[in-house]
Design an enzyme around this catalytic site. Structure first.
Site, PDB file in Angstrom:
ATOM      1  N   HIS A 250      -5.554  10.957  11.632  1.00 32.28           N
ATOM      2  CA  HIS A 250      -4.322  10.481  11.006  1.00 32.28           C
ATOM      3  C   HIS A 250      -3.720  11.519  10.049  1.00 32.28           C
ATOM      4  O   HIS A 250      -2.636  12.041  10.279  1.00 32.28           O
ATOM      5  CB  HIS A 250      -4.600   9.198  10.220  1.00 32.28           C
ATOM      6  CG  HIS A 250      -5.269   8.114  11.007  1.00 32.28           C
ATOM      7  ND1 HIS A 250      -4.665   7.427  12.033  1.00 32.28           N
ATOM      8  CD2 HIS A 250      -6.513   7.598  10.905  1.00 32.28           C
ATOM      9  CE1 HIS A 250      -5.497   6.526  12.519  1.00 32.28           C
ATOM     10  NE2 HIS A 250      -6.630   6.605  11.856  1.00 32.28           N
TER      11      HIS A 250
HETATM   12  O1  RIB Z   1      -4.601   4.143   8.295  1.00 31.04           O
HETATM   13  C1  RIB Z   1      -5.073   5.459   8.208  1.00 31.04           C
HETATM   14  C2  RIB Z   1      -4.958   5.968   6.805  1.00 31.04           C
HETATM   15  O2  RIB Z   1      -5.751   5.155   5.948  1.00 31.04           O
HETATM   16  C3  RIB Z   1      -5.505   7.395   6.635  1.00 31.04           C
HETATM   17  O3  RIB Z   1      -4.817   8.020   5.595  1.00 31.04           O
HETATM   18  C4  RIB Z   1      -6.943   7.163   6.260  1.00 31.04           C
HETATM   19  O4  RIB Z   1      -7.485   8.242   5.487  1.00 31.04           O
HETATM   20  C5  RIB Z   1      -6.815   5.939   5.395  1.00 31.04           C
HETATM   21  O5  RIB Z   1      -6.440   6.378   4.085  1.00 31.04           O
END
Ligand code: RIB
Ligand code: CA
Length: 321
Positions: A250
């Site tokens: 992500h």
């Molecule tokens: O949903 C994914 C996000 O939430 C990413 O930033 C992960 O590190 C968590 O913080």
């Protein structure tokens, strides 16, 4: 491969909640000389503020960037009760990998104060990359909303046009502090500050498949090896639930967007955050038909060149060799 145009250096502040994918994003940023990291602010999110701050120090030491300044931020969301994601990132937030006790200092200045003062005092544009809940940014905005005028762009990982990953409606960063996300989007709209949102729909296409993790190991450098090992145990539930062949990366998508925006497809859409409904709180509400008469628009990522993304990541990590 064509030599991509070298993008001019960007002054960058990274707000994060390390977190395995935050760690990879930080290392990608550290490996990229085009990014001038002015400071790193940490926030409670994946794990507690104490642990995200310790982890940020450990990752900066891993990346041999101990001169970077890390400012601890807010320990809890603005309104809702705190939640964490230790079940995703491990109790220590880094997949259970044990790092030496960090020696580099944690700044005494609060992350909110650093954000506010840096933006109020800067005479040149600053880009803000947010990798976690937006509590620090929103708190600084409430203190001095005019600070956002120094922002060249906010690039955030958050939201989902489709299903969320915490509730069916909401993605973790926006779910963990929906009021903060709403404050940031509303203020950016008010001051006409560009915002790019990279949602789950895109990050779920940036999968660290076994061949991509092997390509990191084939670099034969300790940092790429550590990343590959962290990824071996990351996002196992998401993989199982979604039939993915590896963990989605992500947060590194945010840094990749700063380095090579051409790897992404974006669409300008009106958007806001649901804060009131107990069923859909934290939902990124995209008003495709303009019926809600929302004040501003975001650049919502809708596509990614995943091979190009991993090529960028792998090439950048070579520099640690
Ligand atoms: O949903 C994914 C996000 O939430 C990413 O930033 C992960 O590190 C968590 O913080
Ligand atoms: Ca994160």
């Amino acid at each position: 491969m064509d030599v991509l145009p070298t993008h001019k250096s960007k002054s960058l502040i990274i707000d994060c909640d390390p977190g395995i994918d935050d760690a990879v994003a930080l290392l990608l940023a550290m490996a990229s000389p085009q990014l001038d990291i002015l400071g790193i602010t940490t926030v409670a999110g994946n794990v507690s503020i104490e642990t995200t701050s310790t982890n940020a120090r450990s990752i900066c030491e891993l990346g041999q960037r101990t001169a970077l300044k890390i400012f601890p931020g807010c320990p809890r969301p603005m309104v809702r009760k705190p939640i964490i994601a230790a079940h995703v990132h491990g109790e220590n937030g880094l997949g259970g990998i044990r790092f030496p006790k960090p020696q580099m200092p944690l700044q005494q200045k609060h992350g909110v104060d650093f954000l506010r003062d840096s933006l109020l005092q800067s005479t040149t544009p600053i880009t803000l990359a947010t990798l976690g809940p937006l509590t620090n940014i929103a708190t600084a905005i409430v203190q001095a909303p005019q600070m956002v005028q120094t922002l060249e762009r906010i690039v955030m990982m958050g939201g989902a046009a489709g299903a969320g990953n915490v509730s069916g409606a909401a993605e973790f960063n926006f779910y963990a502090d929906p009021h903060a996300a709403q404050v940031v989007l509303q203020t950016a709209a008010e001051y006409e500050i560009p915002v790019t949102v990279i949602p789950l729909d895109v990050t779920h296409r940036a999968i660290a498949t076994p061949p991509r993790r092997q390509a990191l190991r084939d670099l034969h450098n300790p940092i790429a090896d550590t990343i590959a090992t962290m990824l071996d145990n990351y996002g196992l539930r998401e993989q199982r639930d979604m039939g993915l062949s590896g963990p989605p990366l992500h947060d590194p998508c945010v840094i990749a967007y700063l380095l090579q925006p051409e790897l992404f497809v974006t669409e300008s859409v009106p958007a806001t955050i649901e804060v009131a409904s107990p069923l859909t709180q934290g939902r990124l509400v995209i008003d495709y038909d303009g019926e809600l008469d929302l004040p501003g628009r975001i650049d919502l990522a809708t596509g990614i060149n995943a091979e190009g993304f991993y090529g960028l990541l792998t090439e950048a990590l070579k520099s640690f060799g």
